[in-house]
Design an enzyme around this catalytic site. Structure first.
Site, PDB file in Angstrom:
ATOM      1  CB  THR A 282      50.487  57.403  36.984  1.00 52.85           C
ATOM      2  OG1 THR A 282      49.190  57.198  36.971  1.00 52.85           O
ATOM      3  CG2 THR A 282      51.035  57.088  35.559  1.00 52.85           C
ATOM      4  CE  LYS A 286      49.289  56.488  41.591  1.00 50.14           C
ATOM      5  NZ  LYS A 286      47.994  57.262  42.136  1.00 50.14           N
ATOM      6  CG  ASP A 322      47.995  59.568  45.115  1.00 52.90           C
ATOM      7  OD1 ASP A 322      48.072  60.569  44.412  1.00 52.90           O
ATOM      8  OD2 ASP A 322      48.249  58.532  44.810  1.00 52.90           O
ATOM      9  N   GLY A 356      34.677  51.076  45.865  1.00 54.01           N
ATOM     10  CA  GLY A 356      35.933  50.633  45.169  1.00 54.01           C
ATOM     11  C   GLY A 356      36.801  49.994  46.321  1.00 54.01           C
ATOM     12  CB  ALA A 357      38.007  47.219  47.392  1.00 54.22           C
ATOM     13  N   GLY A 359      43.863  50.276  44.734  1.00 53.11           N
ATOM     14  CA  GLY A 359      44.692  51.178  45.173  1.00 53.11           C
ATOM     15  C   GLY A 359      44.343  52.318  45.624  1.00 53.11           C
ATOM     16  CB  ALA A 360      42.352  54.801  43.869  1.00 55.64           C
ATOM     17  CB  ILE A 442      39.310  60.006  43.099  1.00 51.70           C
ATOM     18  CG1 ILE A 442      39.286  58.587  42.578  1.00 51.70           C
ATOM     19  CG2 ILE A 442      39.182  60.274  44.435  1.00 51.70           C
ATOM     20  CD1 ILE A 442      40.417  57.648  43.017  1.00 51.70           C
ATOM     21  N   GLY A 465      37.661  65.186  40.790  1.00 51.17           N
ATOM     22  CA  GLY A 465      39.177  64.976  40.745  1.00 51.17           C
ATOM     23  C   GLY A 465      40.053  65.696  40.346  1.00 51.17           C
TER      24      GLY A 465
HETATM   25  P1  ATR Z   1      43.085  51.557  41.289  1.00 49.46           P
HETATM   26  O1  ATR Z   1      44.367  51.022  41.919  1.00 49.46           O
HETATM   27  O2  ATR Z   1      43.233  52.846  40.281  1.00 49.46           O
HETATM   28  O3  ATR Z   1      42.021  51.809  42.259  1.00 49.46           O
HETATM   29  P2  ATR Z   1      41.891  48.823  40.371  1.00 49.46           P
HETATM   30  O4  ATR Z   1      42.875  48.309  41.415  1.00 49.46           O
HETATM   31  O5  ATR Z   1      41.913  48.271  39.232  1.00 49.46           O
HETATM   32  O6  ATR Z   1      42.407  50.468  40.321  1.00 49.46           O
HETATM   33  O7  ATR Z   1      40.448  49.263  41.100  1.00 49.46           O
HETATM   34  C1  ATR Z   1      39.441  49.475  40.412  1.00 49.46           C
HETATM   35  C2  ATR Z   1      38.255  49.552  41.426  1.00 49.46           C
HETATM   36  O8  ATR Z   1      37.156  49.735  40.325  1.00 49.46           O
HETATM   37  C3  ATR Z   1      37.821  48.104  41.786  1.00 49.46           C
HETATM   38  O9  ATR Z   1      37.411  48.219  43.553  1.00 49.46           O
HETATM   39  C4  ATR Z   1      36.907  47.555  40.903  1.00 49.46           C
HETATM   40  O10 ATR Z   1      35.937  46.650  41.485  1.00 49.46           O
HETATM   41  P3  ATR Z   1      36.196  44.968  41.663  1.00 49.46           P
HETATM   42  O11 ATR Z   1      37.290  44.828  42.928  1.00 49.46           O
HETATM   43  O12 ATR Z   1      34.979  44.543  41.708  1.00 49.46           O
HETATM   44  O13 ATR Z   1      36.986  44.712  40.322  1.00 49.46           O
HETATM   45  C5  ATR Z   1      36.182  48.795  40.569  1.00 49.46           C
HETATM   46  N1  ATR Z   1      35.157  48.473  39.154  1.00 49.46           N
HETATM   47  C6  ATR Z   1      36.071  48.630  38.228  1.00 49.46           C
HETATM   48  N2  ATR Z   1      34.999  48.353  37.162  1.00 49.46           N
HETATM   49  C7  ATR Z   1      33.890  48.520  38.052  1.00 49.46           C
HETATM   50  C8  ATR Z   1      32.354  48.395  37.508  1.00 49.46           C
HETATM   51  N3  ATR Z   1      32.022  48.193  36.100  1.00 49.46           N
HETATM   52  N4  ATR Z   1      31.602  48.445  38.227  1.00 49.46           N
HETATM   53  C9  ATR Z   1      31.676  48.542  39.767  1.00 49.46           C
HETATM   54  N5  ATR Z   1      33.057  48.522  40.228  1.00 49.46           N
HETATM   55  C10 ATR Z   1      34.092  48.514  39.298  1.00 49.46           C
END
Ligand code: ATR
Length: 494
Positions: A282, A286, A322, A356-357, A359-360, A442, A465
């Site tokens: 986790t 990953k 996943d 979001g962008a 890993g998930a 999720i 999720g």
């Molecule tokens: P994971 O690998 O679990 O997906 P991550 O790589 O840290 O976690 O990605 C977190 C995602 O949540 C990113 O898309 C992040 O947006 P940014 O690229 O702008 O950082 C998004 N995210 C985290 N906090 C946020 C917030 N307060 N509002 C909007 N998007 C958020």
């Protein structure tokens, strides 16, 4: 043996704790330093009332206890207890109470000679243990703090050198040391300690219920297969519940435990040493784990992230469950929702928005693409969103373009926004869902996020999720054990 450390302020309260846990434990440790008055009840009456093997311990502050008085008073109290012939008495290295020791020996009480180190695993730990055990009849006890993956590996290795010492007690304190409490028999320890409220006895300590029913520590033997989950943080993970319960139902001799990791290399050394057969991965490992795999299953090529690792001969093989974890709850929801609403079919989902962008998001995009759904990423940071969009061949818009969202058949929320404790947050506070849109979050804590609540009140189809977590875990179980996941009704005999 499972030993419950009694930390209450009176004999009466401690007795109540014992009664609640009697069916789960083999013995208890009475911590005199926690009592307001250690002579409140006559020690010989204490022995009669508890009716189970007891360790008598009067711990000084410097050794992790509460006692701050003089050594002569401590000696007097210990002597009062020694006279009643308890099963064990715990005396620290450096504690000199000749009268107590002589009395204990005369009464057939075993002396546990304890060594504590709250900073590190010392290089000469094996020598310390050996020196104590050379003193006739004494049981060496070493409780040392493990502050990293390197330290916990060192800790397990030390005890390879003391295998010949049959009676000893060893434990690695702290969350890194947690595996030593479950796999205590592998360390050659005769006792593992727990406390009625988990962490209060010592850092990383478990409750008797978790020891006996969840990890089944007393059933672990040389043939037990060891599995686990690596992450940082990891102690909150639900996976031990899912896997250990399934092993029990399927009567598989295996245990699954959390490994807090700050260095994958050292963890893999430990995994080889403990003959770990497989592990879940986790946050935040990953992607990093890919550098350590000897073999990869095809889906890893696409999502470049791995959540499942299994030993295949001499190498570690990586998988990603996943994808299935995400898709199966979606497909089954479409099936059930489609029955009520004839229009909802998998083929009718043409456009998907991924919020979001990280890993998930990448895993979700790959999963949705396998259903031929056209994807658009919406992300707060434009550079990160555009980069993932280019890499996965999808479109991208900044997160504030909520005016576009009603066009999408499914919206998948992959950010951490809305997770406990920020349960009132959503990345789309202004967006009004439309009826029959599918909203998939999720996040699994809470079970229903603000994002899902908003979608539900607009009449959208919602998926949380937890179903994904469970499904990816079920696939992991099948990869680890080559067996079908046992149904909830199946009762194990092991
Ligand atoms: P994971 O690998 O679990 O997906 P991550 O790589 O840290 O976690 O990605 C977190 C995602 O949540 C990113 O898309 C992040 O947006 P940014 O690229 O702008 O950082 C998004 N995210 C985290 N906090 C946020 C917030 N307060 N509002 C909007 N998007 C958020």
């Amino acid at each position: 043996m499972i030993c419950l450390t009694l930390m209450e302020s009176s004999i009466e309260l401690n007795l109540m704790v014992v009664e609640r846990n009697r069916h789960l434990i083999d013995m208890a440790e009475l911590r005199l330093d926690m009592l307001i008055n250690p002579l409140e009840v006559d020690p010989c009456t204490v022995k009669l009332e508890f009716q189970l093997p007891l360790i008598i311990t009067y711990r000084k502050k410097i050794d992790g206890g509460k006692y701050e008085g003089t050594e002569s008073y401590r000696g007097d109290i210990l002597y009062s207890y020694a006279k009643c012939g308890f099963d064990f008495i715990d005396l620290e290295i450096g504690s000199v109470f000749p009268e107590v020791e002589e009395t204990a020996l005369r009464k057939g009480t075993r002396i546990i000679r304890s060594y504590h180190n709250f900073k590190e695993v010392p290089d000469n730990l094996d020598t310390i243990i050996r020196e104590i055990s050379s003193k006739s009849g004494e049981i060496p006890k070493a409780a040392v703090y493990c502050s990293s993956s390197k330290e916990v590996f060192k800790f397990f290795k030390v005890f390879e050198k003391t295998k010949d010492i049959k009676d000893k007690i060893v434990l690695g304190m702290g969350e890194f040391g947690f595996p030593s409490r479950i796999l205590y028999k592998q360390l050659g320890s005769i006792i593992s300690y727990c406390s009625s409220s988990g962490n209060s006895g010592a850092p990383g300590q478990l409750t008797p219920g978790d020891m006996k029913n969840l990890y089944r520590v007393d059933e672990i033997n040389n043939s037990t297969s060891v599995y686990g989950i690596i992450g940082n943080p990891v102690m909150h993970s639900h996976s031990p519940q899912l896997h250990n319960k399934a092993y029990k139902r399927a009567a598989i001799n295996a245990v699954y435990l959390p490994f807090l990791v700050d260095d994958i290399g050292y963890f893999l050394n430990l995994a080889a040493f403990l003959n770990v057969k497989g592990f879940s991965v986790t946050v935040p490992y990953k992607v990093d784990i890919l550098n350590f795999l000897g073999e990869q299953s095809p889906e890893i090529e696409k999502i470049k992230s791995c959540n499942t690792v299994c030993r295949k001969g001499r190498v570690w093989k990586g998988y990603n469950t996943d994808l299935d974890g995400f898709l199966m709850p979606l497909l089954s929801k479409i099936k059930t929702a489609g029955l009520k609403n004839g229009g909802l079919k998998i083929g009718s989902i043409k456009k998907g928005a991924v919020i979001g962008a990280g890993g998930a998001a990448r895993a979700v995009i790959t999963a949705l693409q396998s259903l031929n759904i056209e994807i658009t990423i919406f992300n707060r940071s434009e550079s990160r969103g555009a980069k993932l969009a280019a890499e996965t061949g999808v479109s991208f818009f900044p997160l504030n373009r909520i005016d576009l969202l009603s066009d999408f058949d499914i919206i998948v929320q992959t950010t951490t926004v809305g997770m406990v404790p920020e349960v009132d947050s959503t990345p789309l506070p202004e967006y009004k869902f439309r009826k029959n849109q599918i909203a998939y979050d999720i996040i699994y804590t809470p079970l229903e996020t603000r994002f899902l609540k908003n979608a539900k009140s607009a009449g959208s189809v919602t998926i949380g999720g937890m179903a994904m977590l469970k499904t990816q875990g079920i696939r992991q179980f099948e990869i680890f054990t080559d067996r079908q996941f046992p149904s909830e009704e199946q009762k194990g005999s092991s």
